[in-house]
Every structure is written in C-alpha cells, then in structure tokens.
Design an enzyme around this catalytic site. Sequence first.
Site, PDB file in Angstrom:
ATOM      1  CB  CYS A 311      -0.851   0.074   1.265  1.00  0.00           C
ATOM      2  SG  CYS A 311      -1.970  -1.287   1.428  1.00  0.00           S
ATOM      3  NE  ARG A 406      -9.763  -3.024  -2.553  1.00  0.00           N
ATOM      4  CZ  ARG A 406      -8.974  -2.700  -1.522  1.00  0.00           C
ATOM      5  NH1 ARG A 406      -8.077  -1.760  -1.658  1.00  0.00           N
ATOM      6  NH2 ARG A 406      -9.111  -3.321  -0.377  1.00  0.00           N
TER       7      ARG A 406
END
Length: 499
Positions: A311, A406
């Site tokens: 991430c 997303r």
Amino acid sequence: MADHNNKFKGVGLTYDDILLKVQYSDIDPSKVNVETRITKNIRLKVPILSAAMDTVTESKMAIALALEGGLGVIHRNMSPQQQAAEVRNVKRFESGFVENPLTLSLSKTLADARVINKKYSGIPITDDGSANGKLVGLLTSKDYYFDDPDEHLIKDYMTPFKDLVIDYEGITLDDANKRLKESKKGMVLLINNDTEQRLMSLVCRKDLEKNYLYPNACKDKNKRLRVAAAVGPSDLEVRSALLIQAKVDALVIDTAHGYTKNVLDCIKLLKDNYPDTEVIAGNVATPEGVKGLIDAGADAIKVGIGPGAICTTRVIAGVGVPQATAVFDCVRSAGDVPIIADGGIKYSGDIAKAIGLGACAVMIGSLFAGTDEAPGETYITEDHRVFKSYRGMGSIGAMQSGSADRYFQKVSGSKMSQKLVPEGIEGMVPAIGPLKDHVYQLIGGLRQAMGYCGAINIKKFQEKTVFIRSTTGSALKESHPRVPLVKRAPNYPMDDNQI
Ligand code: XMP
C-alpha cells in the site's frame, strides 16, 4: 465539525509498537481453540481470510485455505461470470452431495471421458449427457486405458445401471456416507425415483477420505467448502446475483474507503435484495466509519487503511490510521459485530496482536502471495532464487485490470495509466511453497501467544490480553534476531535479518 483548536487527535500505534504482556498460564498451546466467528453464521476453525487481490486469491487459494479452516475471498479483477465460476470451483471441490456433477452421454467415446478423467474417479453416464438426465451407467477411471480411445464407445465399457450403488434424493449425508462405506465402491448415485431414474446428485469416497484428512475444513451446512467473493460498488448488481447463484457464502464490499455514501447504499441494496446473504464491508479505520457500516446493515467490518505491504495510500494521500490503533478503536465501537483486521500482518505475532486487540480474524495478502496456491507469476533470479509477483489492487497494473473503482478512479482510453493515481505498488515476494505449511506456522505462533497469556480460546484471550507500548526503535530492534541467519526458519524470512 472539526475542532480547530485540537487538530491532532489520538495516538497511532502499529503492531510493531505494542507487545502482549505475558501472564500466568496453565495452558498447553497445542490444546488451545482458535475457532472464531466472522459473521452471525460463519465460523472459522482458524481466524484467517486471504485477501481479495489478483495475486492472492482465486479458487486454488480459497480451496487450500478453506481446507485448513480459513476463508478465501475471490478477487474481482475478472468478469462477474469468471468470478462466479471460481466460486463454483470451490463449492464443487469437496462436496458432501455433488449436485450437477460432470456427466457424459452414451454416445460419447472413451477419448471424451479421458479429457475429464484426471479430476474425477467416476463419470456418471446419462441418456442425454445432462447432469439431471436418466442415469444409465458409470464409467470409472479403470475403464479407459486404450491406445485408440476414439474407437471405443462409452456404452460398451461402463458399469450398467443395474450394478451401481443407488439411493434416492432426500437421504441424509450421514446415511449416504454409511452406504458408501458398506458398499466398498467409489460412489453412491442418488436418483429421484425408480421410474424416471433421474440423476440428482452423488456422494464420493474421495470426499469422505478428504473429510478425514482435513478435519478443520471450513464448510457450509451441505458440507461444501466455504468461499467469499469481493464486489465493488460500480458493478454490484450483475456480479452479486451471479455470485449468489454460485452459492457464495459471503459478499465482501471491497473498497479503499468504506465510509462513503456509495458503500452504505451498496450494503442497503444487498441486504434489501438478498437478506440471507452475509455482507462484509470495508475498509474503515475509525469508530465513525464502523458505526456507519453497522447502521447500513453490515454483518462484519473490515478495518485497515494503508497498513498493507504493497500500500502507498499513507504516503500518496497522507491518509490512514496505524493498524493496531485502528483495530482497537474499531473493535470498541462495533459492539458484537465482528471486526476483521485487514493488512499489515508481517509475522504470526501480528496475528496474535490483532486478535488480542479484539479482531475476530485477520486478512492476509503478502504472507500468502508467495505460496504455491497464489495466482501470481513466478520469477527466477540470476542467483536462482524464486519469487512470485505481489501487487496492490491500487497499483497501475491492477487498476488497469479492473480494480480502479476500489480507489474511486475510472479507466478509459489507451493512455489511461497516465491518468491513474496509484495507491499501491507492483512487487514480488519470495516463493514459500504450499499454503498448508505456512498456515500451520502462523496458527502455531497464535497458539504460543495464547499459551503465554494463559487463554484457552479466543474469547478468553481477548478478555485477558494487556499490551505494553514499545514505541522506541530500540525495543523493535531488540525484538528481532541480531546474529546472521545460517539456516532458514519456517516462520522468519531470511531477508528480514538486518545483520
Ligand atoms: P498485506 O499487508 O497482508 O495487506 O499485504 C493486504 C491488504 O492490503 C490492502 N490493499 C491495498 N491497500 N493500496 C492500498 O492502500 C493497494 O494497492 C492495495 N491492495 C491491497 C487490502 O486491504 C489487502 O487485503
């Protein structure tokens, strides 16, 4: 409203900033029970879900994890039809009653049977070849070893109906298994009645054996493996309908920011249209987010904004909550709605910390991406080390394959990658072999933690755990080995050794 005199709220701790306090114990770690409940109806024998990522979970991973007692979430970077087929693969893998088995018609040849013989020990033969046609025989794997299978018709080699082990639809699974054992044959075939002889389902010896091999397997009431699947707000309707038809056990609304109107509307829509379907929603990292999702009807909530190994949300958007704090704050505001701690698990000790903080289970990406069952590509380096690809669903590559929504982004036109703002990277992790061994180590670490804290089950563990803050860099340094590794440990990566 923001309080402008107090812009800095709370403390943010990661798993590395805390340690479980050791406590008096008379508990043998091998005896502890790590069973958990992730929604009202779904219990797991081990508190682990695999991430809905295109380098982590397709049916192979979901099957392997369900056999070990966890739950796989099939990613959504594929068409709704493909995703439903992945779900069906899992549901078919180990069945009590195999409904709609693969069948062939009398007019086919042994060559046709060979195409599917690798997977199935017997192929039911029906008059028209359909799964619910009139049962006329059974072709077993020993029937088709010929050099010229094209020349031989199935009807000349199959076991005819009169010699099959037959029972009737409506029989209980226990009784069907009893018949299977008594018959000493490979299969009991269930028909509707003696007049029509329509094939309704079957029960297989192989499945019975698997039940002994995998006593922890996570199964539904029909003894089929459980599986979940990711859905996104933008293609919700077709996708969820197909997944529910494929008998998915839970839908996971999979977004980077769950506390949004879109996601709240999605939960309501799913709950209105499919009241019996379990809906897990996320991701959030604050009590307000948790409350919003619960009010909308979520059955479980996924927590984690930015802790994942791939991430970059925290550095690209500057947003997030360190994961230990996020899990703890969210658990406290969730009441009895289960919280799944998603991302940031680097070692088994992090699982123990997440569960100790009150999470019902953890979701894992990077630690599973290197297993044989993960779908990622394999790379071999010049010095003969083997890696598998692992990429964020917010990386350019993954967003181009479908997951842009997303991250609230749209993909259109050929220069689309220049327009995307990635929140994840594309990387690789060492290949680590079968999932089974790895889950054993992860759960082994959790068991040890429960032993150190004197807790026989997860509930007791969560009641008893106390944490020590260890926020100095030197505490973390002290926690890791400080001599060169000469032998690979099954639960500590060579590459993590700082020496
Ligand atoms: P681990 O640490 O287990 O984390 O590898 C897996 C979780 O990371 C999330 N995820 C992302 N988060 N950008 C993000 O900010 C991304 O590109 C990305 N891809 C996955 C997701 O929640 C997953 O379960």
